[in-house]
Design an enzyme around this catalytic site. Structure first.
Site, PDB file in Angstrom:
ATOM      1  N   HIS A   8     -91.122  -5.674  58.095  1.00  0.00           N
ATOM      2  CA  HIS A   8     -90.642  -7.034  57.874  1.00  0.00           C
ATOM      3  C   HIS A   8     -91.847  -7.968  57.812  1.00  0.00           C
ATOM      4  O   HIS A   8     -92.940  -7.625  58.277  1.00  0.00           O
ATOM      5  CB  HIS A   8     -89.697  -7.455  59.002  1.00  0.00           C
ATOM      6  CG  HIS A   8     -88.356  -6.794  58.919  1.00  0.00           C
ATOM      7  ND1 HIS A   8     -87.605  -6.498  60.024  1.00  0.00           N
ATOM      8  CD2 HIS A   8     -87.623  -6.391  57.850  1.00  0.00           C
ATOM      9  CE1 HIS A   8     -86.478  -5.935  59.649  1.00  0.00           C
ATOM     10  NE2 HIS A   8     -86.465  -5.852  58.333  1.00  0.00           N
ATOM     11  N   GLY A  55     -87.974  -4.813  50.202  1.00  0.00           N
ATOM     12  CA  GLY A  55     -86.758  -4.494  50.954  1.00  0.00           C
ATOM     13  C   GLY A  55     -85.522  -5.248  50.498  1.00  0.00           C
ATOM     14  O   GLY A  55     -84.495  -4.635  50.182  1.00  0.00           O
ATOM     15  N   ASP A  60     -85.478  -0.756  50.577  1.00  0.00           N
ATOM     16  CA  ASP A  60     -84.941   0.001  51.723  1.00  0.00           C
ATOM     17  C   ASP A  60     -83.942   1.044  51.241  1.00  0.00           C
ATOM     18  O   ASP A  60     -83.913   2.175  51.739  1.00  0.00           O
ATOM     19  CB  ASP A  60     -84.233  -0.930  52.720  1.00  0.00           C
ATOM     20  CG  ASP A  60     -85.159  -1.952  53.352  1.00  0.00           C
ATOM     21  OD1 ASP A  60     -86.386  -1.746  53.317  1.00  0.00           O
ATOM     22  OD2 ASP A  60     -84.651  -2.949  53.889  1.00  0.00           O
ATOM     23  N   ASP A  80     -88.752  -6.628  62.689  1.00  0.00           N
ATOM     24  CA  ASP A  80     -88.867  -7.881  63.429  1.00  0.00           C
ATOM     25  C   ASP A  80     -87.494  -8.200  64.020  1.00  0.00           C
ATOM     26  O   ASP A  80     -86.634  -8.723  63.315  1.00  0.00           O
ATOM     27  CB  ASP A  80     -89.328  -9.003  62.500  1.00  0.00           C
ATOM     28  CG  ASP A  80     -89.420 -10.351  63.200  1.00  0.00           C
ATOM     29  OD1 ASP A  80     -89.178 -10.416  64.420  1.00  0.00           O
ATOM     30  OD2 ASP A  80     -89.728 -11.337  62.511  1.00  0.00           O
ATOM     31  N   HIS A  87     -81.099  -8.915  54.407  1.00  0.00           N
ATOM     32  CA  HIS A  87     -80.647  -7.584  53.986  1.00  0.00           C
ATOM     33  C   HIS A  87     -80.414  -6.674  55.206  1.00  0.00           C
ATOM     34  O   HIS A  87     -80.580  -5.461  55.115  1.00  0.00           O
ATOM     35  CB  HIS A  87     -81.660  -6.968  53.022  1.00  0.00           C
ATOM     36  CG  HIS A  87     -83.025  -6.761  53.600  1.00  0.00           C
ATOM     37  ND1 HIS A  87     -83.827  -7.797  53.986  1.00  0.00           N
ATOM     38  CD2 HIS A  87     -83.715  -5.633  53.855  1.00  0.00           C
ATOM     39  CE1 HIS A  87     -84.953  -7.318  54.464  1.00  0.00           C
ATOM     40  NE2 HIS A  87     -84.910  -6.000  54.399  1.00  0.00           N
ATOM     41  N   ASP A  90     -78.727  -3.309  54.879  1.00  0.00           N
ATOM     42  CA  ASP A  90     -79.576  -2.252  54.316  1.00  0.00           C
ATOM     43  C   ASP A  90     -80.473  -1.652  55.397  1.00  0.00           C
ATOM     44  O   ASP A  90     -80.701  -0.437  55.424  1.00  0.00           O
ATOM     45  CB  ASP A  90     -80.446  -2.790  53.181  1.00  0.00           C
ATOM     46  CG  ASP A  90     -79.635  -3.311  52.013  1.00  0.00           C
ATOM     47  OD1 ASP A  90     -78.474  -2.884  51.850  1.00  0.00           O
ATOM     48  OD2 ASP A  90     -80.156  -4.170  51.277  1.00  0.00           O
ATOM     49  N   ARG A  96     -79.543   4.271  60.268  1.00  0.00           N
ATOM     50  CA  ARG A  96     -78.445   5.232  60.419  1.00  0.00           C
ATOM     51  C   ARG A  96     -78.746   6.532  59.687  1.00  0.00           C
ATOM     52  O   ARG A  96     -78.539   7.623  60.214  1.00  0.00           O
ATOM     53  CB  ARG A  96     -77.146   4.615  59.888  1.00  0.00           C
ATOM     54  CG  ARG A  96     -75.942   5.542  59.983  1.00  0.00           C
ATOM     55  CD  ARG A  96     -74.702   4.900  59.315  1.00  0.00           C
ATOM     56  NE  ARG A  96     -73.697   5.894  59.081  1.00  0.00           N
ATOM     57  CZ  ARG A  96     -73.678   6.746  58.063  1.00  0.00           C
ATOM     58  NH1 ARG A  96     -74.632   6.709  57.152  1.00  0.00           N
ATOM     59  NH2 ARG A  96     -72.722   7.633  57.927  1.00  0.00           N
TER      60      ARG A  96
END
Length: 140
Positions: A8, A55, A60, A80, A87, A90, A96
């Site tokens: 980030h 991203g 991402d 961060d 996003h 995402d 995950r």
């Protein structure tokens, strides 16, 4: 191994410093990064990095697709947690997927240093075994 580098905005400087510090380890692998992060690391280190979109523009998700295909072996994603990300879904999906496919993931410098030292020692060779079992070659 295929390694993703993502950060980030407020963590990009930290990831660049990490890449400089551990250049000798990561240069032995195939590197991928989201747009600006990849550019900044390339400029600071001279490393060859395949860059995806930034991203928020889908980078991402591009890395997530590699994870879903089990072709990404490790992810360094300096997040961060104090700044809202447009996003965020995402980001959550990427984390995950790392859990679903057992991909080592470092979201901060403390975990990143443990992973990079493990990579250097060969502790993550089990990823090569997975690729061999699936009949896949791995670039490095």
């Amino acid at each position: 191994m295929n390694i993703a580098l993502i950060a980030h905005d407020n963590k990009k400087d930290e990831l660049v410093r990490f890449a400089i510090a551990y250049k000798e380890i990561i240069e032995e692998h195939t590197l991928f990064a989201t747009g600006t992060t990849g550019l900044r690391i390339m400029e600071a280190t001279g490393l060859s990095i395949q860059r995806f979109q930034s991203g928020p523009l889908g980078g991402d998700q591009e890395i997530g697709a590699m994870i879903a295909k089990n072709t990404m072996d490790m992810v360094f994603f300096f997040r961060d947690p104090l700044t809202a990300q447009p996003h965020e879904p995402d980001v959550t999906a990427l984390v995950r997927l790392c859990d679903v496919y057992s991909i080592p993931l470092a979201t901060n410098i403390g975990t990143a240093e443990v992973l990079i030292k493990g990579l250097e020692r060969g502790d993550l060779a089990w990823r090569d075994i997975i690729h061999q079992e699936q009949g896949e070659g791995n670039d490095k």
